[in-house]
Design an enzyme around this catalytic site. Structure first.
Site, PDB file in Angstrom:
ATOM      1  N   ASP A 428       0.868  -1.088   0.037  1.00  0.00           N
ATOM      2  CA  ASP A 428      -0.083   0.196  -0.142  1.00  0.00           C
ATOM      3  C   ASP A 428       0.752   1.267  -0.031  1.00  0.00           C
ATOM      4  O   ASP A 428       1.682   1.353   0.951  1.00  0.00           O
ATOM      5  CB  ASP A 428      -0.914   0.216   1.157  1.00  0.00           C
ATOM      6  CG  ASP A 428      -1.957   1.038   1.150  1.00  0.00           C
ATOM      7  OD1 ASP A 428      -2.870   0.890   0.507  1.00  0.00           O
ATOM      8  OD2 ASP A 428      -1.658   2.112   1.586  1.00  0.00           O
ATOM      9  N   GLU A 471      -4.571   2.529  -4.370  1.00  0.00           N
ATOM     10  CA  GLU A 471      -3.117   2.664  -4.238  1.00  0.00           C
ATOM     11  C   GLU A 471      -2.606   1.194  -3.781  1.00  0.00           C
ATOM     12  O   GLU A 471      -1.497   1.166  -3.342  1.00  0.00           O
ATOM     13  CB  GLU A 471      -2.825   3.797  -3.298  1.00  0.00           C
ATOM     14  CG  GLU A 471      -2.919   3.739  -1.877  1.00  0.00           C
ATOM     15  CD  GLU A 471      -4.608   4.330  -1.629  1.00  0.00           C
ATOM     16  OE1 GLU A 471      -4.827   4.626  -0.618  1.00  0.00           O
ATOM     17  OE2 GLU A 471      -5.325   4.308  -2.447  1.00  0.00           O
TER      18      GLU A 471
END
Length: 547
Positions: A428, A471
């Site tokens: 992440d 993301e």
């Protein structure tokens, strides 16, 4: 004994035989067409039912996973079930998901401590099945009417009773003790809308109807048929579809996780009359054409029988030569009977025309074969492009979430059969929201593309890289032995990202959670949860690190 003329004999026999043959062929073709249309309709309905059941199963798993992951958030693990941040987090979830009718936190004694919009706060839900099951583990329940909650919510516009699907997950503190349950009620109409939208596509069969049926064959949806009994022995059939009570019906079980107490079947049906309408139209057309052809044959037989046998034999012999592509066919051009003379002239012209048409047909066939070959090549390329679109992320070019779920399931099955372990990395981007807020989404998209490229360049050719969502990226490692152990690969990725220069943003870091498949895993969801928990640990420990 009265003897009929040659004209009468030939006319009656020719007309009778031609009519019998045409009717027989018409009925036979109609029967074949009817069976094929029935099978085609059943297979199409089965395909629709399978896609609808798969879509519904995915939506149920996603809501259960969302509730489960929310219950494991650090706010809940601190043990303070009255914390205002918990209510804010639940409100944020329900605002982003219109299907949630209620979400609340219940302590271990069954008292609602906090709930969205204050519904049922301080009331006891100790006897509710979802609470009792939620104390033991994750839970997804069958639809039901919530009497207390239904009184506090506006009724359905069509007057239908409010029904809900329960989701629950235990809340455990940092020491692992169960201190409560996070519960959520999703509108039953959310489930029905998923089913309705899946079967009402623009290319769907006409007049199809979708039903949701429980394991006993009782109809749950639509409301107009609720409570009706479907044949229990038809829920599972060898072909997946059957005909009964004037319908062609396909039945598919909804895949559900092991912790879910739902046993539904999606049944998609179409009236048999509608399904067979094209075949019946074809049969009627064949019958009409057969009658018209019989009439034409009767007239032709009448005039042919009026001519003399010898000229006819000569004409027949010459016609046979033409049929067999033999040279030397000559048709008499002159005859006392005008019809025979005209027939000879016509057959001569027809022979020349057929030979010319045959040459044209050969040239046309060659052109058609070339066209078909080109279209086949174009279709093959289009299918390849569609496959890539279905399995790859449009922005970054790596595999998408759908393909990742399939690959994770494949690795889990292989692990269960062979014991060959594998690992999962959840990656992440740290503070990625700041990038979008500061530089705009276009720069954020560029950062995601560069991140995907860095991860692919850092991993091995045998590793599987996918965009997990937003993301977040996921990497499946089929080989976990030294020197490329999961921790080593994860650290390489983290270091490569930290050392890279990103245009405009300059520097971006990532946090990585590492999970390794274990023999005790019941399914791939357990590995996914472990990796996600490690990711949360990496985030909580300061980011830019591997957990």
């Amino acid at each position: 004994m009265i003897k009929a003329s040659l004209r009468s004999h030939l006319t009656l026999w020719f007309a009778g035989l031609s009519l019998l043959i045409l009717l027989s062929v018409g009925f036979y073709v109609g029967h074949i067409a009817t069976e094929q249309m029935k099978q085609a309709s059943g297979n199409t309905l089965l395909s629709t039912a399978r896609s609808t059941a798969a879509l519904l199963a995915v939506q149920l798993r996603e809501r259960q996973l969302e509730v489960s992951l929310l219950s494991k958030a650090p706010l809940f693990r601190r043990g303070d079930l009255d914390a205002p941040d918990i209510l804010a987090l639940m409100e944020l979830r329900t605002q982003s998901r219109a299907e949630y009718a209620w979400m609340g936190v219940v302590d271990a004694e069954g008292r609602v401590r906090q709930a969205v919009n204050g519904l049922l706060v301080n009331q006891s839900v100790q006897q509710r099945p979802w609470f009792q099951a939620g104390l033991r583990g994750e839970y997804t329940g069958d639809p039901h009417e919530a009497v207390l909650l239904a009184k506090l919510l506006p009724g359905a516009a069509n007057g239908e009773p409010l029904r809900f699907i329960d989701f629950a997950a235990p809340i455990r503190n940092a020491s692992g003790e169960t201190i409560g349950v996070l519960g959520a009620h999703a509108h039953w109409r959310w489930v029905t809308q998923i089913v309705a939208s899946a079967v009402t596509q623009k290319d769907a069969l006409p007049d199809i109807e979708a039903l949701i049926v429980d394991f006993d064959g009782k109809v749950l949806y639509p409301e107009a048929l609720a409570g009706e009994q479907m044949p229990k022995d038809k829920l599972v059939t060898p072909t997946g579809w059957f005909t009964d009570n004037g319908y062609v019906t396909a039945s598919v079980a909804v895949p559900s996780p092991s912790n879910a107490r739902v046993s539904w079947y999606i049944m998609v049906r179409q009236p048999l009359d509608v399904a067979l309408q094209p075949a019946r139209s074809l049969l009627y057309k064949l019958m009409v054409l057969g009658l018209l052809a019989a009439i034409i044959f009767i007239v032709a037989a009448y005039y042919l029988a009026s001519s003399l046998s010898r000229p006819i034999e000569r004409l027949a012999k010459s016609a046979k030569q033409v049929q067999d592509h033999q040279p030397g066919a000559v048709f008499p051009q002159e005859h006392p009977v005008l019809e025979i003379a005209q027939l000879g002239q016509s057959l001569t012209g027809m022979t020349h025309s057929l030979l010319a048409k045959e040459r044209e047909l050969q040239e046309t066939n060659a052109s058609l074969e070339a066209t078909v070959a080109q279209r086949t090549a174009d279709l093959t390329q289009a299918n390849a492009d569609l496959l890539k679109l279905a399995t790859h992320d449009a922005l970054t070019g790596v595999f998408n979430r759908r393909r990742f779920d399939e690959k994770l399931a494949e690795n889990s099955l292989l692990f269960q059969r062979t014991g060959r372990t594998f690992a999962l990395l959840l990656i992440d981007a740290d503070y990625f929201k700041r990038v979008n807020d500061t530089y705009g989404h276009a720069v954020g998209d560029d950062v995601l593309c560069q991140l995907a490229a860095l991860i692919e360049n850092t991993t091995r050719a045998t590793d599987f890289v996918a965009r997990y969502g937003g993301e977040e990226f996921a990497v499946l490692l089929p080989e976990v032995e030294e020197p490329d152990s999961p921790d080593v690969v994860a650290e390489k990725i983290r270091a490569a990202v930290a050392a890279a220069k990103f245009p405009t943003v300059s520097q971006v870091t990532v946090s990585i959670g590492v999970g390794v498949a274990e023999p005790s895993d019941r399914d791939s969801l357990a590995l996914l949860k472990r990796a996600d928990m490690r990711l949360y640990e990496a985030k909580g420990a300061g980011r830019n690190r591997v957990a």
